[in-house]
Enzyme design. Sequence first.
Site: not given
Length: 261
Positions: A75, A126, A130, A225
């Site tokens: 991510d 994504h 966010h 991440h």
Amino acid sequence: MKLIKSPVKMLLLLLALLGLFSPPLCAAAADGSWGLSFPQPGQKPHGNASASSLLAYDAWFVGSGEEKVIYLTFDAGYENGNTAPILDALKKEQVPAAFFLVGAYIRDNPELTRRIAEEGHLVCNHTMNHPDMSAISGKEAFAGELARAEELYRSVTGREMSKYYRPPSGKYSTANLQMAKELGYKTVFWSLAYVDWLQDKQPAKEEAFAKLMPRLHPGTVLLLHTTSQTNALILEELIARCQALGYRFESLPFLTGGTAG
């Protein structure tokens, strides 16, 4: 033996004995924040929705079967210098990965975004901003979050974004899952992660291995991440350690049984 006086408890007990009642945890794709519990080292974890219930929404969190396969996913919400060494390690080890990018990342890092795609990795959605997607009940607003990220990615790379979606912070609802499915997306949660995103509390190398290695399991969907300095440091060795245990790395279409963009 303690007598059960509550009529409701008595009914639930009777239904359980008859096999007609099961906890809602795995009975349906429950709303909320994605979470996991691990029964034993090396075994698949339990999600707050079962793998079978998620399939109805074209959603996954773990691979089926007992093949020692790992799906490596990242991510990325912003850049702090760690994506390039992560890509270097993946290229050296010839391991595929999926990168779930926020719109701001694509906008601010066009060269890295292009490099991710050009080196054969999946670039996945994504969302644009966010947000807490579980708080979005309207399909138009939900679709807009995905469409704006798609459009930005197209303008930067000239390519179409892969049709995989990961809810920010793992917050979702069954309505969200259904909307993503209707938009042609496959939702991908995860079956293994660790606290790697706190910039001022990065885990030490051996601490990271101690958290990750015992929890590997067949069909692992590993969430890391790109902002983690530790991940950039350990990735090459992490891949080697996994392979030494007999695991191989596959791309998300192998998980979902087809292509997604």
